[in-house]
Design a protein around this motif. Sequence first.
Motif, mmCIF file in Angstrom:
data_model
loop_
_atom_site.group_PDB
_atom_site.id
_atom_site.type_symbol
_atom_site.label_atom_id
_atom_site.label_comp_id
_atom_site.label_asym_id
_atom_site.label_seq_id
_atom_site.Cartn_x
_atom_site.Cartn_y
_atom_site.Cartn_z
ATOM 1 N N GLN A 18 9.996 5.458 -4.844
ATOM 2 C CA GLN A 18 9.185 5.932 -3.726
ATOM 3 C C GLN A 18 7.734 5.590 -3.997
ATOM 4 N N LEU A 19 7.044 5.143 -2.970
ATOM 5 C CA LEU A 19 5.683 4.644 -3.097
ATOM 6 C C LEU A 19 4.718 5.508 -2.300
ATOM 7 N N ALA B 284 11.414 -4.250 -2.153
ATOM 8 C CA ALA B 284 12.826 -3.975 -2.442
ATOM 9 C C ALA B 284 13.043 -2.548 -2.925
ATOM 10 N N ARG B 285 11.956 -1.827 -3.230
ATOM 11 C CA ARG B 285 12.007 -0.448 -3.739
ATOM 12 C C ARG B 285 12.815 -0.378 -5.035
ATOM 13 N N ILE B 286 12.549 -1.331 -5.945
ATOM 14 C CA ILE B 286 13.229 -1.309 -7.231
ATOM 15 C C ILE B 286 12.222 -1.424 -8.377
ATOM 16 N N MET B 287 12.633 -0.901 -9.527
ATOM 17 C CA MET B 287 11.877 -1.019 -10.761
ATOM 18 C C MET B 287 12.819 -1.642 -11.789
ATOM 19 N N GLU B 288 12.452 -2.823 -12.266
ATOM 20 C CA GLU B 288 13.236 -3.501 -13.292
ATOM 21 C C GLU B 288 12.690 -3.119 -14.662
ATOM 22 N N LEU B 289 13.580 -2.818 -15.576
ATOM 23 C CA LEU B 289 13.202 -2.445 -16.932
ATOM 24 C C LEU B 289 13.723 -3.514 -17.882
ATOM 25 N N TRP B 290 12.806 -4.088 -18.664
ATOM 26 C CA TRP B 290 13.112 -5.209 -19.541
ATOM 27 C C TRP B 290 12.940 -4.804 -20.993
ATOM 28 N N SER B 291 13.810 -5.344 -21.832
ATOM 29 C CA SER B 291 13.728 -5.139 -23.274
ATOM 30 C C SER B 291 14.118 -6.443 -23.959
ATOM 31 N N PRO C 181 3.403 -3.363 -20.617
ATOM 32 C CA PRO C 181 2.923 -3.989 -19.382
ATOM 33 C C PRO C 181 3.762 -3.568 -18.182
ATOM 34 N N ILE C 182 3.111 -3.432 -17.045
ATOM 35 C CA ILE C 182 3.780 -3.180 -15.777
ATOM 36 C C ILE C 182 3.255 -4.164 -14.760
ATOM 37 N N GLU C 183 4.160 -4.907 -14.141
ATOM 38 C CA GLU C 183 3.822 -5.867 -13.091
ATOM 39 C C GLU C 183 4.297 -5.273 -11.774
ATOM 40 N N ILE C 184 3.373 -5.100 -10.841
ATOM 41 C CA ILE C 184 3.719 -4.521 -9.544
ATOM 42 C C ILE C 184 3.553 -5.605 -8.504
ATOM 43 N N GLU C 185 4.687 -5.996 -7.904
ATOM 44 C CA GLU C 185 4.723 -7.078 -6.926
ATOM 45 C C GLU C 185 4.847 -6.522 -5.512
ATOM 46 N N PRO C 186 4.361 -7.279 -4.533
ATOM 47 C CA PRO C 186 4.485 -6.822 -3.135
ATOM 48 C C PRO C 186 5.925 -6.516 -2.736
#
Length: 166
Positions: A58-59, A39-46, A161-166
């Motif tokens: 960009q990857l 999806a080319r997104i980065m979700e930021l959680w707090s 933590p960073i979770e990188i999903e397909p």
Amino acid sequence: MRGVLRFAPLLLLLGVTAAEAQEPLKLPDIDLIRVRKAARIMELWSADRLVHVIEHIQLGDEPVGPKRFEGDERTPEGRYVIDWANPNSAYHLSLHISYPNAADRAFAAGQGRSPGGMIMIHGQPNAWPAGRVPGDWTDGCIAVSDEEIEALWEAVPDGTPIEIEP
């Protein structure tokens, strides 16, 4: 506000109103980053709440599939942490992702290869004139805009933590 008012005449000459001037991106302290590569997104959680989504990340040049070996130009998939920051990066700031983990190293070693490393979240190249380099272009890192990496730099502590999903 005082600074905006001081430059209001100049902004009007340039055709920009105070309402159009954007404040820099400000984030609360981030305690989880989730990247959705497809999806080319980065979700930021707090505090267990989604607080911001960075779009158009960009990857690596070969974005499909997990990183396995040095030089495959893929972005890793899995759970890692942000473990240090580099203010003197060749890119506009960078945050290091703890790739490779033990499983990544074992897989690569089983193939007689290096897993690679130095995977970062970073801004655009320092020598890039303006805006973003087009398309996927990194060697496996995650690139965002310079404004976005500045906000991440302030909001993401070591150990996040960073979770990188397909």
